[in-house]
Every structure is written in structure tokens, then in C-alpha cells.
Design an enzyme around this catalytic site. Structure first.
Site, PDB file in Angstrom:
ATOM      1  N   HIS A  68       0.806  -1.222   0.000  1.00 24.03           N
ATOM      2  CA  HIS A  68       0.000   0.000   0.000  1.00 24.03           C
ATOM      3  C   HIS A  68       0.839   1.272   0.000  1.00 24.03           C
ATOM      4  O   HIS A  68       0.415   2.305  -0.503  1.00 24.03           O
ATOM      5  CB  HIS A  68      -1.037  -0.041   1.115  1.00 24.03           C
ATOM      6  CG  HIS A  68      -2.183  -0.934   0.738  1.00 24.03           C
ATOM      7  ND1 HIS A  68      -2.239  -2.246   1.108  1.00 24.03           N
ATOM      8  CD2 HIS A  68      -3.239  -0.705  -0.058  1.00 24.03           C
ATOM      9  CE1 HIS A  68      -3.313  -2.789   0.567  1.00 24.03           C
ATOM     10  NE2 HIS A  68      -3.944  -1.871  -0.142  1.00 24.03           N
ATOM     11  N   GLU A  86     -11.043 -11.048  -4.749  1.00 23.18           N
ATOM     12  CA  GLU A  86      -9.587 -10.949  -4.542  1.00 23.18           C
ATOM     13  C   GLU A  86      -9.031 -12.136  -3.775  1.00 23.18           C
ATOM     14  O   GLU A  86      -7.882 -12.146  -3.354  1.00 23.18           O
ATOM     15  CB  GLU A  86      -9.227  -9.625  -3.859  1.00 23.18           C
ATOM     16  CG  GLU A  86     -10.065  -9.260  -2.678  1.00 23.18           C
ATOM     17  CD  GLU A  86      -9.749  -7.870  -2.127  1.00 23.18           C
ATOM     18  OE1 GLU A  86      -8.756  -7.248  -2.530  1.00 23.18           O
ATOM     19  OE2 GLU A  86     -10.512  -7.431  -1.256  1.00 23.18           O
ATOM     20  N   ASP A 142      -4.539  -8.446  -4.470  1.00 27.96           N
ATOM     21  CA  ASP A 142      -4.630  -9.540  -3.506  1.00 27.96           C
ATOM     22  C   ASP A 142      -4.812 -10.886  -4.198  1.00 27.96           C
ATOM     23  O   ASP A 142      -4.287 -11.898  -3.742  1.00 27.96           O
ATOM     24  CB  ASP A 142      -5.785  -9.292  -2.524  1.00 27.96           C
ATOM     25  CG  ASP A 142      -5.345  -8.370  -1.392  1.00 27.96           C
ATOM     26  OD1 ASP A 142      -4.267  -8.621  -0.822  1.00 27.96           O
ATOM     27  OD2 ASP A 142      -6.057  -7.404  -1.086  1.00 27.96           O
ATOM     28  N   CYS A 150      -9.998  -3.568 -10.535  1.00 32.46           N
ATOM     29  CA  CYS A 150      -9.420  -2.385  -9.877  1.00 32.46           C
ATOM     30  C   CYS A 150      -8.032  -2.632  -9.286  1.00 32.46           C
ATOM     31  O   CYS A 150      -7.519  -1.796  -8.550  1.00 32.46           O
ATOM     32  CB  CYS A 150     -10.361  -1.854  -8.802  1.00 32.46           C
ATOM     33  SG  CYS A 150     -10.634  -3.021  -7.468  1.00 32.46           S
TER      34      CYS A 150
HETATM   35  C1  PEP Z   1      -6.691  -5.360  -4.751  1.00 33.31           C
HETATM   36  O1  PEP Z   1      -6.461  -6.164  -3.852  1.00 33.31           O
HETATM   37  O2  PEP Z   1      -6.496  -5.593  -5.948  1.00 33.31           O
HETATM   38  C2  PEP Z   1      -7.208  -4.016  -4.437  1.00 33.31           C
HETATM   39  C3  PEP Z   1      -7.522  -3.181  -5.397  1.00 33.31           C
HETATM   40  O3  PEP Z   1      -7.315  -3.650  -3.145  1.00 33.31           O
HETATM   41  P1  PEP Z   1      -6.077  -3.203  -2.229  1.00 33.31           P
HETATM   42  O4  PEP Z   1      -4.920  -2.911  -3.121  1.00 33.31           O
HETATM   43  O5  PEP Z   1      -6.528  -2.016  -1.464  1.00 33.31           O
HETATM   44  O6  PEP Z   1      -5.855  -4.413  -1.367  1.00 33.31           O
HETATM   45 MG    MG Z   2      -7.210  -5.948  -1.846  1.00 29.05          MG
END
Ligand code: PEP
Ligand code: MG
Length: 595
Positions: free
Chosen positions: A201, A443, A467, A514
Site C-alpha cells: 500500500h 480478490e 490480492d 481495480c
Molecule cells: C486489490 O487487492 O487488488 C485491491 C484493489 O485492493 P487493495 O490494493 O486495497 O488491497
Molecule cells: Mg485488496
């Protein structure tokens, strides 16, 4: 004996993982924990007095803490147990410890941190050399006091940072997502860290705030000193420490090229994201904070496809209440002015927030009580957020999305709680969107494999490849040591993505993606070819992705997806995707293309 000049340190090149594009050149500012790194630098003559003051203040503050600890321990455990702090306090006031430290600052112009570290080292060694167990034990107490004093000195990083006259490059062992989110682009040119992966993140946030960043350099902290000149190349993942003149000149040239390339791309932002044969692809933004909507719109986005609401928690020193959350969501919708927003319920846990607060840290945080599991477990926290979301839904088009759902029961429970909250609001006469759509992030492999069943109970899916990749391949997304195994080009991951799209289509529900690959140009054709018509991505990548979309047609993308579907190695997939992109847009390689 002739006086010898110290040799200038040589240039060094380090290779890490490029996670946020752009080339920056600047001076190092080291952010570190007292235990892992002590910044060393030579003071200017005018700084000496100030540094002596810092040293005294650090000792004073450490002693004040020790007095509190001693008194509390005496109350709770008795006088005997409190004696340990008596030793610490005695040592902290011992001129034999402080004297040499002051000398180092005055005579050698050493900064306070290095004077403290060297002074304590000497004392520790003396204790150890006595060869008696009692004194060896005392060496640990000395270490303890050292950490406390260094903590005071280095805890002032924030104020040191704000006092800087020129912007800097942050070098750290590791940064938390909230540390990164709090960075000011005017003061921070770039970031280089020892740890981290492409979709940790911290990296995602660096990309969102458009600070060039290289993570996973492994030993950058060891190789640099505060004030060193460095180049951070967020396109290739190279960090050059103390570059020579020739290298500097080359990077300056590349910097110019990159800037004009980005500028040219930006100009195409308002164009439609339409393929050559007229199929419109919806590009939505991934955001962490309401103000990022401006970037979504400036980059030509159609709305927000992923609002990571947990960042309101991460950047606060208190738990945000219903009203604070509601205001953030309403603000987002207002800025979007009628464009859609998919709001994700709190995805706390794993690398975000709960670890620092837990009494008992998770042994395996990514497989622990995170995301929807955490919310279902902390029902009041969940209900508070759902109330805030529903109240905001009266102010613009909004969908609710649950993260990390891995069983159908979790989805049902989450929907039940949402229904309860709807009823509560109804009873209170508070307005909200009664037709609000609910969907899930796919995910986790179990959700992908059972996507047909999930599709019957959801209004939409959003595929979270960040994920999904880590759980399918058993590769920690934030671990630089296994970063070479982490890829969206894995045929196993692509197989799951295909199944999810198919399930969604069969059930007639919307499917978008996403994860970070939505913003990586080499995947664009493949994702369209697999049937996706909505992508949600970091706003800064939208112009590039739009450019790819505008250069391709659907039959070509479908053919590519079929071809890639027959491969069994990620290398083959990557090479093919790269070749295809090169064919349609050779210029893209002047910019940022991951993998
Ligand atoms: C993902 O896991 O692809 C996602 C978009 O969520 P995050 O990156 O916040 O875990
Ligand atoms: Mg995620």
C-alpha cells in the site's frame, strides 16, 4: 606526517522495484528507527550550538520519561523493581557519558545522533569487557537508555523535515502507508526504501500522490548518508547514490524527456476512451482521499471505481466517527458532481492500521482478521461506517463494495447488517438511496472459483488482482524477496480472472477490475480482450491507458486474449504482451510501463 584528505565516497548503483514513475535528483533525508539506523553527518560550524542543545534536550526528555516509569513501577511492583530505572537515571546524568558526547559534537562536528551512538558504544564495550555476568547485564541497560535517547532525537524527524529549506529524497528501511499518505509533494521529491513490493500500500499511495518511488532496494539505508546526492529512477527501479557528473547529466536528459512525454500524454486526457472500432471503455479512478477526485477528473476519468475508505483511519490519530466519515464521503460525491462512486467498506488489517493497535499482533496478518472479517467481528465499527455511507448515498450515485469476501456467508452477513442499518435510518427518518447496489471485490481464489454462486447475490464484481495474485500464487505482495514471483501475467491468475468475467456475464452483472494491473499498459489489450469494459486505476495512469485503448480494436484484443490463454508460463505471457504493446505504441516505452 602530511595531512590526508578523506577520500570522496564512490558512486553506487542499487536496483530495486520501480513503483511510481519519474526521475528525481536530490539530497537524502533518512527516515529511520533508532535501532536500525543512526544518521551521521558533519555539522556546519554554525550548527554546533544548536546540536548541543538538541543533545541536552534529548537527555532531559529521556530522563523525564524514566522518572514517570520509575514512579509507576514503584507503585505497581514495589521499590526493588523500580531500582532498574534508578540505574538508568544515574547513567543519564553521568558526566563520563555526556562529556565525550559533547566533545564529539564540539570538536569533531558530529551530529547529535552519531555522538550519542558512539558514546554509548564505548560504555557498553567497557561494561562487556569486565567479564562479569552482572556487568554484562548492565550492558543491556545501557543499550536501553541509548534507544530511549536516540528515539528522542530521531523522533524529531517530522520537525527536521519541515525545517528543511529544499525538497529532499526520503530514504527509509520501510514506510507505512500512512507515513507515505502524509507526505507533502512540495517537500518530498522521491522515495527509496529497503523493503516493499509493487502493490504494497505504500507503493500504491506513492503512485497516487505522484512521488517517484523505488522500493525493495534491500540495502539502500546502509549505502547512503543524510545529505548524499541521489537519483531515484521510478521507471527502471535504479537508485544511484552519489552520481558522478556524467551519470547526472544523463539522468537530467532523461528527466526532461520524461516530463515532455507526460505533458504530451496529459493533453490527450480529455479524449474519449474508445477503441478504434467504437467500443467505449469506462475508466474510473482508485482513490484514498476525497481530494483525489480532482486528479481523477483532470486525467479524464469517468468517476471513482474504488474508494479505499480505510485511509481516513490510517491518517488520523483518533477513530473517525460517523459524522467525520459521512462528510468525507459526501465531499467525494460533491466533487464528482453526479459521476458514480464505488465506495469500499473498511479494508483494515494486514499492512494497514490494526497491527499497530492490536494487543496481540497477528502471526500471519495477511491471512488473519482483516477487511470484511475484521468488520464482521467489530460490528459497531462496521455499522458506523455503513450509516455514514448510506447517509452520503443521498448526495450522489454510489455503490457499496465489500472487500476480501471469501465465503458466501460473509456476503450474506454483510448484507444483513447493511439491511439493519437501512431499517435504523428509516426509523429515524434519515434519507438514503434505497436502491443502493452492493457488490464484492473478488480478490481471494475461493471467491473467484465460486463466482457463479456469488454472482446470484451481488449487483457487481470488482476484481482485485493485487490480492488475488498474492493469494493465488502464495506470494506476499509487499515482500521484495519474492517480488520476482509476483505477477499478474501468471496463467493461473488470468484463468481466475477469465472465470470471474464469465460468471458475471452469465448472471448479467457488471464486472470491473481495480487491481494495479488496470493501470499498467501492457495489460490493457488483454483485459479488454477478456471482456472487461470498466477499469479502475490510479488517476495518473489514465492518459496512458486511454492512449492504448484508442489505438486498438476489439477483435485484435480478443485474439490476443485467446492466444495468451493457451500459454502456461508467465514469461510467455509477458513477452507476448510487451511485443503487442510495442507494435501499437512504441512511444509508450519512453514512459512508465510496469513488468
Ligand atoms: C486489490 O487487492 O487488488 C485491491 C484493489 O485492493 P487493495 O490494493 O486495497 O488491497
Ligand atoms: Mg485488496
Amino acid at each position: 606526517m602530511p595531512h590526508q584528505q578523506p577520500q570522496p565516497k564512490p558512486m553506487q548503483m542499487l536496483k530495486g522495484i520501480p513503483v511510481s514513475p519519474g526521475i528525481v535528483i536530490g539530497r537524502v533525508f533518512m527516515l529511520g528507527e533508532a535501532e536500525t539506523h543512526v544518521p551521521r553527518r558533519e555539522l556546519e560550524a554554525v550548527e554546533v550550538d544548536l546540536e548541543l542543545q538538541r543533545l541536552d534536550e534529548a537527555f532531559r526528555a529521556a530522563m523525564a520519561d524514566l522518572v514517570v516509569l520509575r514512579d509507576r513501577t514503584e507503585q505497581q511492583l514495589g521499590r526493588e523493581a523500580a531500582k532498574i530505572f534508578g540505574f538508568h537515571l544515574g547513567l543519564a546524568q553521568d558526566p563520563a557519558l555526556l562529556g565525550p558526547m559533547r566533545d564529539r559534537i564540539r570538536r569533531d562536528r558530529a551530529n547529535a545522533e552519531s555522538a550519542v551512538a558512539d558514546g554509548f558504544k564505548l560504555v557498553t564495550e567497557q561494561f562487556k569487557s569486565i567479564g562479569n555476568e552482572v556487568f554484562r547485564q548492565k550492558a543491556n541497560d545501557v543499550l536501553d537508555l541509548e534507544r530511549r535517547v536516540l528515539g528522542k532525537l530521531m523522533g524529531e524527524e517530522e520537525s527536521r523535515l519541515s525545517a528543511l529549506s529544499e525538497p529532499v529524497i526520503i530514504v527509509a528501511h520501510e514506510l507505512t502507508p500512512s507515513q507515505t499518505a502524509g507526505m507533502d509533494r512540495k517537500r518530498i521529491l522521491g522515495i527509496a526504501t529497503d523493503l516493499g513490493g509493487r502493490t504494497s500500500h505504500t507503493s500504491i499511495v506513492a503512485r497516487a500522490i505522484e512521488i517517484p518511488c523505488v522500493v525493495g532496494c534491500q540495502r539502500v539505508m546502509e549505502r547512503v548518508e543524510d545529505g548524499d546526492l541521489v537519483v531515484v529512477d521510478g521507471d527502471t527501479g535504479v537508485v544511484v547514490v552519489r552520481p558522478d557528473e556524467r551519470t547526472l547529466a544523463e539522468y537530467r536528459l532523461q528527466q526532461d524527456r520524461f516530463s515532455s512525454y507526460r505533458r504530451a500524454l496529459r493533453e490527450t486526457a480529455p479524449l474519449e476512451a474508445c477503441t478504434k472500432d467504437g467500443v467505449r471503455i469506462s475508466l474510473l479512478g482508485n482513490i484514498e482521499f476525497p481530494h483525489e477526485v480532482e486528479s481523477v477528473l483532470a486525467n479524464g476519468g469517468d468517476g471513482v471505481g474504488l474508494y479505499r475508505t480505510e485511509f481516513l483511519y490510517l491518517t488520523n490519530d483518533h477513530e473517525p466517527g460517523e459524522q467525520e466519515q459521512f462528510e468525507a464521503y459526501r465531499r467525494t460525491l460533491e466533487l464528482l458532481a453526479g459521476r458514480p462512486c464505488t465506495i469500499r467498506t473498511l479494508d483494515l488489517g494486514a499492512d494497514k492500521y490494526t497491527q499497530q493497535r492490536a494487543h496481540e499482533p497477528e502471526r500471519n496478518p495477511f491471512l488473519g482478521l482483516r477487511s470484511i472479517r475484521y468488520c464482521l467481528h467489530h460490528r459497531e465499527l462496521f455499522k458506523t461506517q455503513l450509516r455514514a455511507i448510506l447517509r452520503a448515498s443521498a448526495f450522489g450515485p454510489m455503490k457499496v463494495m465489500f472487500p476480501l469476501v471469501s465465503t458466501i456467508m460473509e456476503l450474506r452477513q454483510a448484507k444483513m447488517i447493511l439491511n439493519d442499518v437501512c431499517e435504523e435510518l428509516d426509523e429515524e427518518g434519515i434519507a438514503f438511496d434505497r436502491g443502493i447496489q452492493t457488490g464484492i471485490m473478488i480478490e481471494v481464489p475461493s471467491a473467484a472459483l465460486l463466482s457463479r454462486a456469488f454472482a446470484d447475490e451481488c449487483a457487481f464484481f470488482s476484481i482485485g488482482t493485487n490480492d488475488l495474485i498474492q493469494y493465488t500464487l502464495a506470494v506476499d505482495r509487499g515482500n521484495e524477496r519474492v517480488a520476482h514471483l509476483y505477477t499478474g501475467a501468471s496463467p493461473a491468475v488470468l484463468y481466475l480472472v477469465k472465470q470471474v468475467i464469465r460468471s458475471g456475464r452469465r448472471a448479467g452483472i457488471d464486472v470491473s477490475l481495480c487491481g494495479e494491473i488496470a493501470g499498467e499498459a501492457i495489460y490493457t489489450m488483454l483485459l479488454i480482450g477478456l471482456g472487461l469494459r470498466t477499469l479502475s486505476l490510479v488517476p495518473s495512469q489514465m492518459p496512458l491507458i486511454k492512449r492504448v485503448i484508442r489505438s486498438v480494436d476489439i477483435p485484435h484484443c480478443e485474439q490476443l486474449a485467446r492466444r495468451v490463454g493457451s500459454f502456461d508460463s508467465e514469461r510467455q505471457v509477458l513477452n507476448t504482451l510487451r511485443d503487442e504493446l510495442r507494435k501499437i505504441d512504441p512511444d509508450s516505452f519512453g514512459g512508465w510501463i510496469a513488468e
